[in-house]
Design a protein around this motif. Structure first.
Motif: not given
Lengths: 284, 314
Positions: B134, B137-138, B141-143, B145-146, B150, B197, B251-252
Motif C-alpha cells: 500500500i 502505491v501511495g 500516486a502522490v505527485p 512536488f507535494v 512537505y 513493486r 520531470s520531478s
C-alpha cells in the motif's frame, strides 16, 4: 437495466472487500462530495479578500486558516476540487475520443499512415511531461487551455496505441471478414464490430489516469502556468503556501492535503478496479 | 545484435528529428514577432528588420526549418535573448546540477526499492507485504512536488535538519551532498515504490524457478539463495524501466529545483518562460528530450545484450 444494476452492485462489493479498495472509495467519495457540494459546505466565498484576516491559523471560523489575502482556505480547497475534477474529467474524455479515433485510423488505415502516426506518437512520448508542459505554455500562455492541451498530448499516444494494436489484431478476424463480405462499410465495421471489442481495457486504463491528470493540473497551477488567479486551484494554494512556508506553514499544508487525498484515493480505487476486473493489465 | 543496434539507433535519430520538427512548429506558432520580442518596445522598424534578417526570419518557412534542423544537429541552438550567449552553452552549464539530482534520486530509489521488493517477496501476502504494498502505491500516486514541499516543510523548516535552498558551496563536496539529500528524495521517492513493486513481482517469479529449487535441495542458506541466486536474475527487468524512470525523474527534477531553489535545467526553463526567453526554452527542452531519448536508447541496447529475445521485436 436491473441486471446492470446488480452487476454494478456486485462489482462494488468486490472492491469494498479489498482494504485498499475500500480506503480508495472512501477518499474518492470524500473528495467528490466536497467538490459537488462546495457551495453549501464552504464557510466563505473562495475569492473574497479580507486583508484584516490574512495569515490566520486554523480555527473554528477558518477551518484551514487563511492565506496572504485573507481568503478562507477551507472554502478555496472545496472549490479547488471542482476545478481539479472538471479538468480531469473533461481532458480525459477529450483524450479518449481523440485517442480512439486516431487508434482506429492507424490500425485500420493504410500502412504508411500507421507508420507515420506511430512515429509522431513516439516523438510525443519522448518529451518529459513537465518539459512538454513548459514548452506548450510558451504557445498558449498560462491558462486552463494549456493544461488541457498538455493532458491530451500526454495521454493520446498511449490510448491510440492500445486501440491500434487491438484493431490490428481484429482486422483479419473472421467476424470482420464476414461483415465485409456482407457489404458493411468501413465506418460500420469500425463502429459496430471493432470498437466494442477494444474499448473495455482502455476505459480502465483511462480511469487510472485521473490522479495523473489531477497532478498535472495541480503541478502547472503550482508553477503559475495553469489556472489564472483568483480561481481557486490546489496547485495555486500550494504555491501561495510555498511563498510563505517559513512563517505560515498551514497554507502549504492546506494546498497539499487535498492533492494527496485525491491522488491516493483514485490510485487505490484504480488499482483495485484493475485487479478485480482485468488482472491481465497488471503486466504493463 | 549489430543489426538490432543499427535499427534501434536509426529509430532514435528519426524520433529526434520529429521532436525537432515539433519544437520548430511550436516556436513558429508563438504569437508575436521574435525580433520585436528580443529588441523590446523601443526598437525602430529598421532595427527589427535588421535582426529579422540576421535571425533568418525573412526566409521561407521550409528554409528556416532546414537551417534550424541542420544547426540543431550540429549543436547550435541559436543565441538566447537576454545576454546573447549560445543556448547550448547556457544549458550545458546547468545540466550537471540536474544530472546530479537525478543520480541522487536513482540512489534513493535503488537503495530503498530493491531491498523492500526482496523483503516483501520472501513472505508474499504477509502483513509486511501488504503494508509495504500500500505504501508503494501511495508514494507512486502522490505527485513529486507535494512530496518536495512537505519534505521542505518537515525536514528543513520545522526540524531544521537539512538546508532548504541552494546547491551548496561549489568547492565543498560534502556541503553539496547535504544539499542534495532532500531534493533527490523528492525526485526518487516515487521510484522507490515502482522498484519495490517491480522487484517483488519478478522475485516471486524467479523464486519458483527450478535452479532455486535445486539450490534449496542442496541446502544452501536461504539468504544466499535470495540475494545471490534469485535477485541477480530478478533485477534484469528493472533495466528496461530505468529509461522511463529517468524521464519521470527529469520531470520531478523541474519541481525539485524550483522548490529548493537549486540551479538546473528545470529552473532555467522556468525562469526563461517568465522572462519570455523563448529560444532558451525550446533549446533546453530539446536538450533534455534528446538526453531522455539517448538514455532510453542505451537502456534498450543493454537489454538487447542481456535478453536476446527483444532483438527480434524491432
Amino acid at each position: 437495466m436491473s441486471e446492470a444494476v446488480s452487476k454494478l452492485y456486485k462489482a462494488l462489493r468486490r472492491i469494498l472487500a479489498e482494504p485498499m479498495g475500500a480506503f480508495g472509495v472512501a477518499l474518492v467519495v470524500l473528495m467528490v462530495f466536497g467538490a459537488v457540494f462546495a457551495d453549501i459546505l464552504a464557510t466563505a466565498e473562495p475569492s473574497d479578500i479580507s486583508p484584516r484576516d490574512r495569515f490566520q491559523g486554523p480555527s473554528i471560523t477558518h477551518l484551514l486558516g487563511t492565506d496572504h489575502l485573507g481568503r478562507d482556505l477551507f472554502s478555496r480547497v472545496l472549490h479547488g476540487g471542482r476545478i481539479a475534477l472538471s479538468v480531469a474529467l473533461f481532458s480525459i474524455a477529450a483524450s479518449l475520443v481523440i485517442g480512439v479515433v486516431l487508434g482506429l485510423i492507424a490500425g485500420y488505415g493504410p500502412r504508411w499512415l500507421d507508420n507515420l502516426m506511430i512515429l509522431v506518437f513516439d516523438a510525443l512520448k519522448s518529451f518529459p511531461t513537465v518539459m512538454l508542459a513548459l514548452a506548450l505554455v510558451t504557445l498558449f500562455g498560462p491558462s486552463l487551455t494549456a493544461v488541457v492541451v498538455v493532458v491530451i498530448l500526454v495521454n493520446v499516444p498511449g490510448y491510440a496505441r492500445i486501440i491500434r494494436t487491438q484493431t490490428l489484431a481484429l482486422k483479419s478476424a473472421q467476424f470482420v471478414s464476414a461483415a465485409q463480405s456482407m457489404g458493411a462499410g468501413t465506418t460500420r465495421i469500425l463502429r459496430a464490430h471493432i470498437l466494442p471489442n477494444v474499448i473495455g481495457p482502455l476505459l480502465i486504463l483511462a480511469s487510472m489516469d485521473i490522479p495523473v491528470v489531477i497532478a498535472i493540473e495541480a503541478g502547472m497551477s503550482f508553477l503559475g502556468l495553469g489556472v489564472r488567479p483568483p480561481t481557486p486551484s490546489w496547485g495555486a494554494i500550494l504555491n501561495d503556501g510555498f511563498a510563505a512556508i517559513r512563517d505560515t506553514p498551514w497554507i502549504a499544508v492546506a494546498g497539499g492535503l487535498p492533492i494527496i487525498v485525491t491522488t491516493l484515493g483514485f490510485t487505490f480505487l484504480g488499482e483495485t478496479l484493475r485487479d478485480v476486473f482485468d488482472p491481465r493489465l497488471k503486466v504493463r | 545484435m549489430l543489426n538490432y543496434s543499427v535499427k534501434r539507433l536509426g529509430l532514435a535519430v528519426i524520433i529526434v528529428s520529429v521532436v525537432m520538427l515539433l519544437l520548430f512548429t511550436m516556436i513558429y506558432l508563438i504569437p508575436g514577432d521574435p525580433a520585436a520580442v528580443a529588441l523590446g518596445p523601443r526598437a525602430t522598424d529598421a532595427m527589427r528588420e535588421a535582426l529579422r534578417v540576421k535571425m533568418g526570419l525573412d526566409q521561407p518557412i521550409w528554409i528556416q526549418f532546414w537551417n534550424f534542423f541542420i544547426n540543431a544537429w550540429q549543436g547550435d541552438l541559436g543565441n538566447e535573448v537576454l545576454s546573447d550567449r549560445p543556448v547550448t552553452d547556457v544549458v550545458l552549464e546547468q545540466l550537471p546540477f540536474t544530472l546530479a539530482l537525478i543520480a541522487g534520486g536513482m540512489i534513493w530509489s535503488i537503495a530503498l526499492g530493491i531491498p523492500l521488493g526482496c523483503w516483501t517477496a520472501i513472505q508474499p501476502g504477509g502483513i509486511v507485504d501488504r503494508i509495504i504494498g500500500i505504501l508503494s502505491v501511495g508514494v507512486i500516486a502522490v505527485p513529486s512536488f507535494v512530496i518536495a514541499i512537505y519534505a521542505l516543510l518537515i525536514f528543513a523548516v520545522s526540524l531544521r535538519w537539512l538546508p532548504a535552498i541552494g546547491a551548496g558551496d561549489s568547492g565543498d563536496i560534502i556541503d553539496q551532498i547535504i544539499h542534495l539529500i532532500l531534493p533527490s528524495l523528492a525526485v526518487g521517492l516515487g521510484w522507490v515504490g515502482y522498484l519495490a513493486r517491480l522487484v517483488r513481482a519478478s522475485m516471486l517469479e524467479v523464486l519458483e524457478a527450478s535452479h532455486i529449487r535445486t539450490a534449496r535441495a542442496f541446502g544452501l542458506p536461504e539468504r544466499l539463495i535470495t540475494y545471490r541466486y534469485a535477485l541477480t536474475i530478478a533485477i534484469l527487468p528493472t533495466v528496461t524501466l530505468l529509461g522511463v524512470g529517468i524521464g519521470q525523474m527529469l520531470s520531478s527534477a523541474v519541481f525539485a529545483e524550483i522548490v529548493f531553489a537549486r540551479p538546473g535545467v528545470g529552473k532555467l526553463v522556468y525562469d526563461a518562460i517568465l522572462t519570455r526567453n523563448y529560444p532558451l526554452v525550446s533549446g533546453a527542452v530539446l536538450v533534455t528530450t534528446v538526453l531522455f531519448i539517448a538514455i532510453n536508447l542505451i537502456a534498450d541496447l543493454v537489454v538487447g545484450v542481456l535478453d536476446p529475445r527483444v532483438r527480434s521485436r524491432l
